[in-house]
Design an enzyme around this catalytic site. Structure first.
Site, mmCIF file in Angstrom:
data_model
loop_
_atom_site.group_PDB
_atom_site.id
_atom_site.type_symbol
_atom_site.label_atom_id
_atom_site.label_comp_id
_atom_site.label_asym_id
_atom_site.label_seq_id
_atom_site.Cartn_x
_atom_site.Cartn_y
_atom_site.Cartn_z
ATOM 1 N N ASP A 154 0.817 -1.220 0.000
ATOM 2 C CA ASP A 154 0.000 0.000 0.000
ATOM 3 C C ASP A 154 0.852 1.272 0.000
ATOM 4 O OD1 ASP A 154 -2.057 -1.789 0.196
ATOM 5 O OD2 ASP A 154 -2.577 -1.316 2.262
ATOM 6 N N MET A 198 -5.685 -2.900 -4.161
ATOM 7 C CA MET A 198 -5.537 -2.825 -2.713
ATOM 8 C C MET A 198 -5.014 -1.452 -2.291
ATOM 9 S SD MET A 198 -4.174 -6.525 -1.425
ATOM 10 C CE MET A 198 -5.362 -7.881 -1.253
ATOM 11 N N GLU A 258 -9.356 0.309 -3.090
ATOM 12 C CA GLU A 258 -10.327 -0.268 -2.150
ATOM 13 C C GLU A 258 -10.565 0.653 -0.958
ATOM 14 O OE1 GLU A 258 -9.009 -3.923 -0.406
ATOM 15 O OE2 GLU A 258 -7.291 -3.002 0.600
ATOM 16 N N LEU A 322 -0.637 -9.813 -6.498
ATOM 17 C CA LEU A 322 0.528 -8.948 -6.345
ATOM 18 C C LEU A 322 1.322 -9.234 -5.077
ATOM 19 C CD1 LEU A 322 -1.193 -5.519 -7.192
ATOM 20 C CD2 LEU A 322 -0.423 -7.302 -8.758
ATOM 21 N N ARG A 323 0.674 -9.734 -4.044
ATOM 22 C CA ARG A 323 1.279 -9.770 -2.710
ATOM 23 C C ARG A 323 2.435 -10.767 -2.589
ATOM 24 N NH1 ARG A 323 -2.983 -10.018 1.990
ATOM 25 N NH2 ARG A 323 -3.145 -12.175 1.275
#
Length: 434
Positions: A154, A198, A258, A322-323
């Site tokens: 983020d 996200m 989000e 992506l994480r």
């Protein structure tokens, strides 16, 4: 050992814990995954061992520390981490277990760490893990010195301006590649994709992906201020679609952060999601469980149908892909710096800081300097919508602007493609013009 064609070295789980006089450094990973976690683990392990420390990795964050489970501990060696920096995910797994929820959980964590002779602790995580690190440091009363390595895709931790959290650069790169493919699909199939990226409290990832991929429109919570409504979101998207129609374009990719949901009034959230609203261990609404993409998709379908426009919509959630992506070269190098820097900071007697690099300089930032005075937790670094970088990003989006409403010919054309009167068009859309 091989799993899905990826080499995974064997790790020694400690079956029976015995008292050890060897100096020990512990590693804890909290929060959601991010590319580069294994790189930090490897870097910390190698540097600590080279300085005479045993290294223990505590599996699933604070979860088993709270439970004081001796079986969920992994001894790390240089041999089994030396090539780990190429891999996504986390060999120590991760969890959102919150040791600060009650005093006993915090005491259990400190007691378990001291039991295994941990005098130095490196935590890897986002804002909640940073807060837990602060509390561990305070509760240990200097018996355990703590350094936190900032991790989140983020990019919202309060690091110095221009310094990203590790994992963000990889997530942005992978996300932009996916959006590029969606843009080709949108053009080929004459449709709009509503993509959810996200970013609970800040729009860095959505904006970064949208800007680097050249998405049609990216919407982030910061541009709406303290109050986000579904009407404003959908009015902005609808205005974008109508404006593109004046250029004979019937397709595009819209990216929504989000975190737009985070700034909505709880009553409006209940109106759309009802009992789907759940909370995690840190008291946050579980945004991933609320399908804003579907809500926006259905609303846009109704709107274009009323205007007798033939436009197709598909929603796509972008986040889990992506994480745990393998970190790119930037994050591989960056995590090596951060892990080494964290160990060096602790070896020099440091305690209670988050580790950063500015240029080529190691810069520890005190936990106290990170605190939001209102919440006591780490401050959130939002997108600066007054920055040149953000202003440039909006210039490459398709959205209604104040200039559109100052040109009568443009307004007439927009109303024509919207199948409504000029007055109706102005009344509905002028308020969202930037």
């Amino acid at each position: 050992m091989y799993e899905d064609d990826i080499y995974i070295p064997e790790y020694k789980k400690l079956k029976k814990m015995e008292a050890s006089n060897q100096k020990t450094l512990g590693i804890v990973v909290g929060g959601g995954p991010a590319p580069g976690i294994n790189g930090v683990i490897a870097s910390v392990t190698i540097e600590a061992i080279n300085n005479g420390y045993r290294v223990l990795g505590f599996i699933e964050g604070f979860n088993y520390l709270i439970k004081q489970d001796d079986k969920q501990i992994m001894e790390l060696t240089i041999n089994n981490v030396s090539r780990l920096h190429f891999e996504g995910g986390s060999i120590l797994k991760t969890s959102r277990a919150n040791p600060t929820k009650n005093e006993q959980d915090l005491k259990n964590c400190v007691s378990q760490l001291l039991k295994h002779n941990v005098s130095l602790l490196v935590t890897i995580g986002g804002d909640d893990t940073a807060y837990s690190s602060m509390k561990i440091s305070e509760a240990a009363n200097n018996q355990i010195r703590v350094c936190h390595v900032p991790k989140t895709i983020d990019n919202d931790l309060p690091l110095p301006q221009g310094v990203s959290t590790f994992g963000y650069q990889t997530a942005r790169e992978v996300g932009a590649s996916i959006v590029k493919n969606l843009m080709t699909d949108a053009k080929t199939a004459s449709r709009y994709f509503i993509v959810i990226a996200m970013g609970r409290q800040a729009g860095h990832l959505a904006l970064g992906i949208g800007k680097s991929a050249g998405a049609t429109l990216s919407l982030i919570p910061e541009e709406f201020g303290d109050k986000v409504t579904m009407k404003n979101i959908c009015d902005t998207i609808e205005g974008c679609i109508i404006k593109r129609l004046t250029h004979e374009k019937d397709h595009g990719v819209i990216i929504l952060a989000e975190g737009l949901l985070e700034r909505m009034d709880i009553e409006e959230l209940k109106q759309y999601f009802g009992d789907q609203i759940k909370y995690d261990a840190h008291g946050h609404i579980q945004l991933a469980e609320l399908d804003i993409g579907k809500v926006v998709r259905d609303e846009m379908r109704l709107r274009v149908e009323k205007r007798k426009l033939k436009i197709n919509f598909t929603e796509k959630n972008l986040g889990y892909e992506l994480r745990c992506a393998p970190p790119n070269a930037f994050d591989r190098e960056y995590t090596r710096d951060l892990g080494n820097g964290a160990v060096q900071y602790l070896l020099k007697g440091g305690n209670g800081s988050l580790i950063t690099f500015i240029g080529e300089r190691l810069v520890p930032v005190s936990f106290d300097d990170l605190k939001d005075p209102k919440t006591g937790k780490a401050r959130v670094r939002n997108v600066n919508i007054h920055s040149e970088s953000y202003q440039i990003s909006t210039k490459y989006m398709i959205r209604l602007t104040k200039k559109d409403f100052e040109d009568q010919e443009k307004v007439n054309l927009l109303a024509k493609y919207a199948n409504c009167s000029v007055d109706e068009f102005v009344q509905q859309f002028k308020h969202i013009a930037k």
